[in-house]
Design a protein around this motif. Structure first.
Motif, PDB file in Angstrom:
ATOM      1  N   THR A 149       0.420   5.861  -6.561  1.00  0.00           N
ATOM      2  CA  THR A 149       1.804   6.212  -6.277  1.00  0.00           C
ATOM      3  C   THR A 149       2.090   7.653  -6.669  1.00  0.00           C
ATOM      4  O   THR A 149       2.785   8.376  -5.947  1.00  0.00           O
ATOM      5  CB  THR A 149       2.765   5.260  -7.015  1.00  0.00           C
ATOM      6  OG1 THR A 149       2.524   3.916  -6.566  1.00  0.00           O
ATOM      7  CG2 THR A 149       4.218   5.621  -6.731  1.00  0.00           C
ATOM      8  N   GLU A 150       1.555   8.096  -7.804  1.00  0.00           N
ATOM      9  CA  GLU A 150       1.737   9.489  -8.211  1.00  0.00           C
ATOM     10  C   GLU A 150       1.108  10.443  -7.203  1.00  0.00           C
ATOM     11  O   GLU A 150       1.692  11.473  -6.853  1.00  0.00           O
ATOM     12  CB  GLU A 150       1.140   9.703  -9.601  1.00  0.00           C
ATOM     13  CG  GLU A 150       1.926   9.004 -10.708  1.00  0.00           C
ATOM     14  CD  GLU A 150       1.128   8.824 -11.988  1.00  0.00           C
ATOM     15  OE1 GLU A 150       1.681   8.255 -12.939  1.00  0.00           O
ATOM     16  OE2 GLU A 150      -0.059   9.230 -12.030  1.00  0.00           O
ATOM     17  N   PHE A 174       0.853  -1.189   0.000  1.00  0.00           N
ATOM     18  CA  PHE A 174       0.000   0.000   0.000  1.00  0.00           C
ATOM     19  C   PHE A 174       0.886   1.235   0.000  1.00  0.00           C
ATOM     20  O   PHE A 174       2.077   1.173   0.314  1.00  0.00           O
ATOM     21  CB  PHE A 174      -0.916   0.017   1.226  1.00  0.00           C
ATOM     22  CG  PHE A 174      -0.171  -0.173   2.526  1.00  0.00           C
ATOM     23  CD1 PHE A 174       0.470   0.889   3.141  1.00  0.00           C
ATOM     24  CD2 PHE A 174      -0.120  -1.416   3.135  1.00  0.00           C
ATOM     25  CE1 PHE A 174       1.165   0.712   4.330  1.00  0.00           C
ATOM     26  CE2 PHE A 174       0.579  -1.603   4.326  1.00  0.00           C
ATOM     27  CZ  PHE A 174       1.219  -0.534   4.916  1.00  0.00           C
ATOM     28  N   GLU A 175       0.302   2.380  -0.372  1.00  0.00           N
ATOM     29  CA  GLU A 175       1.021   3.643  -0.326  1.00  0.00           C
ATOM     30  C   GLU A 175       0.873   4.262   1.059  1.00  0.00           C
ATOM     31  O   GLU A 175      -0.211   4.255   1.647  1.00  0.00           O
ATOM     32  CB  GLU A 175       0.485   4.612  -1.393  1.00  0.00           C
ATOM     33  CG  GLU A 175       0.983   4.344  -2.793  1.00  0.00           C
ATOM     34  CD  GLU A 175       0.266   3.193  -3.480  1.00  0.00           C
ATOM     35  OE1 GLU A 175      -0.694   2.687  -2.885  1.00  0.00           O
ATOM     36  OE2 GLU A 175       0.664   2.815  -4.596  1.00  0.00           O
ATOM     37  N   ARG A 223       8.615   7.185   1.905  1.00  0.00           N
ATOM     38  CA  ARG A 223       7.343   7.750   2.312  1.00  0.00           C
ATOM     39  C   ARG A 223       6.249   7.671   1.253  1.00  0.00           C
ATOM     40  O   ARG A 223       5.075   7.771   1.583  1.00  0.00           O
ATOM     41  CB  ARG A 223       7.532   9.207   2.731  1.00  0.00           C
ATOM     42  CG  ARG A 223       8.478   9.368   3.909  1.00  0.00           C
ATOM     43  CD  ARG A 223       8.620  10.796   4.330  1.00  0.00           C
ATOM     44  NE  ARG A 223       7.350  11.344   4.793  1.00  0.00           N
ATOM     45  CZ  ARG A 223       7.200  12.570   5.264  1.00  0.00           C
ATOM     46  NH1 ARG A 223       8.241  13.374   5.307  1.00  0.00           N
ATOM     47  NH2 ARG A 223       6.031  12.995   5.659  1.00  0.00           N
ATOM     48  N   ALA A 224       6.630   7.490  -0.007  1.00  0.00           N
ATOM     49  CA  ALA A 224       5.619   7.577  -1.057  1.00  0.00           C
ATOM     50  C   ALA A 224       5.481   6.330  -1.914  1.00  0.00           C
ATOM     51  O   ALA A 224       4.425   6.113  -2.510  1.00  0.00           O
ATOM     52  CB  ALA A 224       5.921   8.769  -1.974  1.00  0.00           C
ATOM     53  N   LEU A 225       6.493   5.499  -1.986  1.00  0.00           N
ATOM     54  CA  LEU A 225       6.358   4.285  -2.785  1.00  0.00           C
ATOM     55  C   LEU A 225       5.755   3.175  -1.930  1.00  0.00           C
ATOM     56  O   LEU A 225       5.858   3.190  -0.708  1.00  0.00           O
ATOM     57  CB  LEU A 225       7.708   3.871  -3.354  1.00  0.00           C
ATOM     58  CG  LEU A 225       8.351   4.882  -4.316  1.00  0.00           C
ATOM     59  CD1 LEU A 225       9.552   4.251  -5.017  1.00  0.00           C
ATOM     60  CD2 LEU A 225       7.374   5.439  -5.334  1.00  0.00           C
ATOM     61  N   GLY A 278       6.314  -2.682   1.468  1.00  0.00           N
ATOM     62  CA  GLY A 278       6.268  -4.125   1.300  1.00  0.00           C
ATOM     63  C   GLY A 278       6.396  -4.563  -0.141  1.00  0.00           C
ATOM     64  O   GLY A 278       6.216  -5.740  -0.453  1.00  0.00           O
ATOM     65  N   GLU A 279       6.745  -3.642  -1.034  1.00  0.00           N
ATOM     66  CA  GLU A 279       6.880  -3.989  -2.441  1.00  0.00           C
ATOM     67  C   GLU A 279       8.251  -3.571  -2.925  1.00  0.00           C
ATOM     68  O   GLU A 279       8.709  -2.480  -2.640  1.00  0.00           O
ATOM     69  CB  GLU A 279       5.803  -3.272  -3.267  1.00  0.00           C
ATOM     70  CG  GLU A 279       5.812  -3.623  -4.748  1.00  0.00           C
ATOM     71  CD  GLU A 279       4.719  -2.879  -5.502  1.00  0.00           C
ATOM     72  OE1 GLU A 279       4.889  -1.679  -5.772  1.00  0.00           O
ATOM     73  OE2 GLU A 279       3.701  -3.507  -5.808  1.00  0.00           O
ATOM     74  N   GLY A 280       8.925  -4.450  -3.670  1.00  0.00           N
ATOM     75  CA  GLY A 280      10.219  -4.107  -4.215  1.00  0.00           C
ATOM     76  C   GLY A 280      10.111  -2.928  -5.168  1.00  0.00           C
ATOM     77  O   GLY A 280       9.094  -2.720  -5.800  1.00  0.00           O
TER      78      GLY A 280
END
Length: 220
Positions: free
Chosen positions: A154-155, A103-104, A178-180, A183-185
């Motif tokens: 994400t944007e 999640f973001e 802080r923005a990407l 838990g995701e590569g």
């Protein structure tokens, strides 16, 4: 806010702890289900962020026990379990919201604030501006010159992070953290997201500071 986070993943826990502190919140981080009950009974919290896959038990059992004890704190589940059945089970047990990993970070913060506002019976407006760009944090909406701008999650997270820290250069590491998605590569680079964001909101809003990172100027 004072937040109790129950999350065993070190990378996610450390990232969220840093973000909560950056936002001015107080956060307590637990990694075991067994520690939750005593901590909640011993301290006053505004909300609970609860992972389901804990090393010593299931987060659903933690939630079930809290509600059985009469604890009415807002609970936001964060989990990779993304089936409808899992989400319905969480709500049936008393969760107030459910966010699927990855999640973001800004979406997590918005949802937490909404839960706390509802529990306190308050309403807060979160609008951020730069020139003719208006970002409505609560509704996750952006307009430029009064016209809606459609952004990916994400944007939106990147723009929100930059606008909240207007006139300050944010490093690449800060923006990625802080923005990407948590838990995701990082399969897509920060530069690609910034490039796509600039195409949608126009040039001249996001400034590149070579060798450091990016910034948005309040009077852009």
């Amino acid at each position: 806010m004072k937040i109790l986070m129950i999350e065993d993943d070190l990378a996610i826990g450390q990232a969220l702890l840093s973000v909560f502190q950056d936002e001015g919140h107080t956060a307590v981080w637990l990694r075991l289900a067994a520690d939750a009950g005593a901590r909640i009974r011993g301290e006053a919290f505004d909300a609970v962020v609860l992972d389901l896959g804990l090393p010593d038990g299931d987060g659903n059992d933690v939630l079930r026990a809290l509600r059985a004890d009469g604890v009415r704190l807002p609970v936001l589940i964060i989990s990779a379990r993304d089936s409808l059945q899992d989400r319905l089970k969480g709500f049936d047990l008393g969760a107030d919201d459910y966010l699927i990993k990855p999640f973001e970070i800004p979406e997590l913060l918005v949802r937490l604030r909404a839960l706390v506002r509802r529990s306190h019976g308050t309403l807060e407006e979160n609008l951020w501006t730069s020139g003719d760009i208006v970002l409505d944090e609560n509704r996750m909406a952006v307009t430029r010159g009064g016209q809606p701008v459609t952004l990916s999650k994400t944007e939106f997270a990147l723009l929100l992070t930059l606008m909240k820290q207007a006139n300050r250069v944010l490093t690449r590491v800060e923006l990625e953290r802080r923005a990407l998605p948590a838990g995701e590569g990082q399969s897509q680079t920060l530069d690609v997201h910034i490039f796509n964001l600039r195409k949608k909101i126009g040039e001249g809003v996001i400034r590149t500071v070579r060798g450091v990172g990016y910034m948005v100027q309040q009077d852009a």
